[in-house]
Design a protein around this motif. Structure first.
Motif, PDB file in Angstrom:
ATOM      1  N   GLU A  57       0.939  -1.154  -0.019  1.00 27.35           N
ATOM      2  CA  GLU A  57       0.067   0.009   0.036  1.00 27.35           C
ATOM      3  C   GLU A  57       1.017   1.167   0.074  1.00 27.35           C
ATOM      4  N   LYS A  58       1.953   1.309   0.646  1.00 26.10           N
ATOM      5  CA  LYS A  58       2.906   2.204   0.791  1.00 26.10           C
ATOM      6  C   LYS A  58       3.389   2.639  -1.014  1.00 26.10           C
ATOM      7  N   LYS A  59       3.619   1.584  -1.665  1.00 23.33           N
ATOM      8  CA  LYS A  59       3.895   1.626  -3.050  1.00 23.33           C
ATOM      9  C   LYS A  59       2.862   2.381  -3.837  1.00 23.33           C
ATOM     10  N   ILE A  60       1.762   1.786  -3.535  1.00 23.58           N
ATOM     11  CA  ILE A  60       0.461   2.638  -4.071  1.00 23.58           C
ATOM     12  C   ILE A  60       0.538   4.242  -3.765  1.00 23.58           C
ATOM     13  N   ILE A  61       0.677   4.696  -2.614  1.00 26.84           N
ATOM     14  CA  ILE A  61       0.833   5.953  -2.112  1.00 26.84           C
ATOM     15  C   ILE A  61       1.753   6.834  -2.959  1.00 26.84           C
ATOM     16  N   GLU A  62       3.224   6.218  -3.073  1.00 29.53           N
ATOM     17  CA  GLU A  62       4.316   6.549  -3.689  1.00 29.53           C
ATOM     18  C   GLU A  62       3.847   6.903  -5.046  1.00 29.53           C
ATOM     19  N   TYR A  63       3.104   5.886  -5.715  1.00 28.70           N
ATOM     20  CA  TYR A  63       2.785   6.035  -7.167  1.00 28.70           C
ATOM     21  C   TYR A  63       1.807   7.360  -7.426  1.00 28.70           C
TER      22      TYR A  63
ATOM     23  N   PRO B 100       0.232  11.345 -10.195  1.00 23.31           N
ATOM     24  CA  PRO B 100      -1.118  11.645 -10.097  1.00 23.31           C
ATOM     25  C   PRO B 100      -2.031  11.847 -11.249  1.00 23.31           C
ATOM     26  N   GLN B 101      -1.617  12.280 -12.457  1.00 25.39           N
ATOM     27  CA  GLN B 101      -2.410  12.191 -13.366  1.00 25.39           C
ATOM     28  C   GLN B 101      -2.752  11.106 -14.376  1.00 25.39           C
ATOM     29  N   GLU B 102      -1.342  10.340 -14.086  1.00 26.21           N
ATOM     30  CA  GLU B 102      -1.380   9.012 -14.600  1.00 26.21           C
ATOM     31  C   GLU B 102      -2.469   8.211 -13.841  1.00 26.21           C
ATOM     32  N   PHE B 103      -2.433   8.259 -12.356  1.00 23.44           N
ATOM     33  CA  PHE B 103      -3.423   7.598 -11.645  1.00 23.44           C
ATOM     34  C   PHE B 103      -4.754   7.744 -11.925  1.00 23.44           C
ATOM     35  N   ILE B 104      -5.114   9.116 -12.179  1.00 19.08           N
ATOM     36  CA  ILE B 104      -6.674   9.416 -12.380  1.00 19.08           C
ATOM     37  C   ILE B 104      -6.903   8.822 -14.077  1.00 19.08           C
ATOM     38  N   ARG B 105      -6.001   8.551 -14.766  1.00 13.93           N
ATOM     39  CA  ARG B 105      -6.514   7.936 -15.930  1.00 13.93           C
ATOM     40  C   ARG B 105      -6.536   6.532 -16.079  1.00 13.93           C
ATOM     41  N   ARG B 106      -5.688   5.975 -14.941  1.00 14.42           N
ATOM     42  CA  ARG B 106      -5.963   4.351 -15.257  1.00 14.42           C
ATOM     43  C   ARG B 106      -6.969   3.833 -14.637  1.00 14.42           C
ATOM     44  N   SER B 107      -7.400   2.596 -14.921  1.00 14.10           N
ATOM     45  CA  SER B 107      -8.215   1.795 -14.179  1.00 14.10           C
ATOM     46  C   SER B 107      -7.811   1.137 -12.812  1.00 14.10           C
ATOM     47  N   ILE B 108      -8.673   0.417 -12.156  1.00 11.84           N
ATOM     48  CA  ILE B 108      -8.176  -0.179 -10.929  1.00 11.84           C
ATOM     49  C   ILE B 108      -6.998  -1.203 -11.345  1.00 11.84           C
ATOM     50  N   GLY B 109      -7.529  -1.959 -12.495  1.00 13.00           N
ATOM     51  CA  GLY B 109      -6.542  -3.147 -13.067  1.00 13.00           C
ATOM     52  C   GLY B 109      -5.199  -2.414 -13.358  1.00 13.00           C
ATOM     53  N   GLU B 110      -5.301  -1.486 -14.236  1.00 12.86           N
ATOM     54  CA  GLU B 110      -3.911  -0.956 -14.616  1.00 12.86           C
ATOM     55  C   GLU B 110      -3.164  -0.393 -13.387  1.00 12.86           C
ATOM     56  N   VAL B 111      -3.742   0.321 -12.420  1.00 13.05           N
ATOM     57  CA  VAL B 111      -2.984   0.597 -11.408  1.00 13.05           C
ATOM     58  C   VAL B 111      -2.120  -0.563 -10.545  1.00 13.05           C
ATOM     59  N   ALA B 112      -3.075  -1.817 -10.343  1.00  9.08           N
ATOM     60  CA  ALA B 112      -2.536  -2.839  -9.956  1.00  9.08           C
ATOM     61  C   ALA B 112      -1.363  -3.326 -10.372  1.00  9.08           C
ATOM     62  N   ARG B 113      -1.666  -3.367 -11.993  1.00 12.64           N
ATOM     63  CA  ARG B 113      -0.063  -3.917 -12.675  1.00 12.64           C
ATOM     64  C   ARG B 113       0.774  -3.102 -12.691  1.00 12.64           C
ATOM     65  N   CYS B 114       0.627  -1.681 -12.620  1.00 15.63           N
ATOM     66  CA  CYS B 114       1.945  -0.880 -12.477  1.00 15.63           C
ATOM     67  C   CYS B 114       2.602  -0.971 -11.263  1.00 15.63           C
ATOM     68  N   ILE B 115       1.947  -1.435 -10.179  1.00 15.68           N
ATOM     69  CA  ILE B 115       2.495  -1.658  -9.002  1.00 15.68           C
ATOM     70  C   ILE B 115       2.967  -2.906  -8.593  1.00 15.68           C
ATOM     71  N   GLY B 116       2.610  -3.887  -9.699  1.00 15.90           N
ATOM     72  CA  GLY B 116       2.802  -5.410  -9.226  1.00 15.90           C
ATOM     73  C   GLY B 116       1.875  -6.007  -8.271  1.00 15.90           C
ATOM     74  N   SER B 117       0.890  -5.413  -8.360  1.00 15.71           N
ATOM     75  CA  SER B 117      -0.247  -6.250  -7.090  1.00 15.71           C
ATOM     76  C   SER B 117      -1.717  -6.577  -7.728  1.00 15.71           C
ATOM     77  N   SER B 118      -2.668  -6.677  -7.271  1.00 15.14           N
ATOM     78  CA  SER B 118      -3.780  -7.168  -7.396  1.00 15.14           C
ATOM     79  C   SER B 118      -4.925  -6.129  -7.372  1.00 15.14           C
ATOM     80  N   GLU B 119      -5.909  -6.214  -7.990  1.00 18.55           N
ATOM     81  CA  GLU B 119      -7.114  -5.380  -7.766  1.00 18.55           C
ATOM     82  C   GLU B 119      -7.728  -5.227  -6.440  1.00 18.55           C
ATOM     83  N   PRO B 120      -7.752  -6.472  -5.636  1.00 25.80           N
ATOM     84  CA  PRO B 120      -8.455  -6.365  -4.271  1.00 25.80           C
ATOM     85  C   PRO B 120      -7.663  -5.493  -3.624  1.00 25.80           C
ATOM     86  N   THR B 121      -6.319  -5.721  -3.735  1.00 20.66           N
ATOM     87  CA  THR B 121      -5.304  -4.971  -2.785  1.00 20.66           C
ATOM     88  C   THR B 121      -5.685  -3.443  -3.196  1.00 20.66           C
TER      89      THR B 121
END
Length: 280
Positions: free
Chosen positions: A17-23, A28-49
């Protein structure tokens, strides 16, 4: 953790979760554009996380967290925030969405624009005896446009061949008084790498239009002009490079002043004189 603008309460976050915070803080603008699945892939995690992270921050779901980040971006930087909001709701596959995407690319390019570096690039063009321009693929259109613009200012411009050993026939005549302008963007063509390496021996100046931030380049001899054209997997337009190129041309015109006006007036008179033979 409550000093982070999108965290509502003081809770313990996991390493992931700290990796998500750093991301979010870094992009922030990339985060806004991405879906939950895309964010999960960017940080190497899963959608539930990612979904649990949103709830830990005090939001009902991922969408509510994204809206909070969007609101913050809009307040900090209204133009970029509005663009991000639009991009979050429109597909770049539509004409309107695509044009707004290019508007966003120009805004991002502007964020990284250093007026001093652009001024150095203009001075390098004005000081050069001969200007050599290298590009390949779609970037050739930018080389042609630059040659057209600079010719109007009376600059001597030579387009270098895109590939093959014919390039060496031109390199053999380079001097330290010349300027080499390169278009590289995401990847640096091997020919451009050769031109950069040869620059160390001849000491001519270089202007490098690129989509990578080359912090290690020597700004005295290699002048990087950063252009944002989108994410690596996206369709890359030449809208932002063309806008930056013309911004450089406008700066050149301002530096030349009366000389520039005189050359353009001479061109106009030449066209008028022969307009019956070659219609404008």
């Amino acid at each position: 953790m409550t000093d982070i603008y999108f965290v509502k309460s003081d809770v313990h976050f996991t390493k992931t979760e700290k990796k998500i915070i750093e991301y979010i803080i870094a992009s922030p603008q990339e985060f806004i554009r991405r879906s939950i699945g895309e964010v999960a892939r960017c940080i190497g995690s899963s959608e539930p996380t990612v979904s649990r992270f949103a709830r830990h921050c005090g939001y009902a779901d991922f969408k509510e967290l994204k809206n909070a980040v969007l609101q913050h971006v809009s307040e900090e930087n209204p133009p970029a925030g509005k663009l991000s909001s639009t991009l979050g709701n429109e597909s770049a596959s539509t004409p309107d969405g695509f044009l707004r995407r290019q508007q966003y690319c120009i805004e991002r390019t502007l964020e990284f624009l250093d007026d001093k570096i652009l001024d150095n690039a203009a001075d390098a063009i004005l000081d050069a005896e001969t200007i050599y321009v290298y590009a390949k693929g779609a970037s050739v259109s930018m080389a042609d446009l630059l040659k057209f613009r600079l010719n109007r200012f009376g600059r001597r411009v030579i387009l270098l061949p895109a590939g093959s050993s014919e390039l060496f026939e031109y390199m053999n005549f380079f001097t330290e008084k010349d300027l080499v302008i390169l278009f590289g963007f995401q990847k640096t063509p091997k020919e451009a790498s050769v031109l950069l390496d040869y620059q160390k021996k001849i000491h001519y100046k270089c202007i490098f239009f690129t989509s990578r931030l080359y912090h290690s380049l020597d700004h005295e001899t290699v002048i990087p002009l950063y252009v944002f054209r989108g994410e690596p997997s996206e369709y890359h337009s030449m809208a932002a490079p063309a806008a930056l190129l013309d911004a450089l041309v406008v700066m050149l015109g301002a530096k030349l002043k009366e000389t520039s006006s005189g050359q353009l007036d001479s061109l106009y008179r030449l066209k008028e004189h022969y307009k019956t033979e070659i219609p404008r």
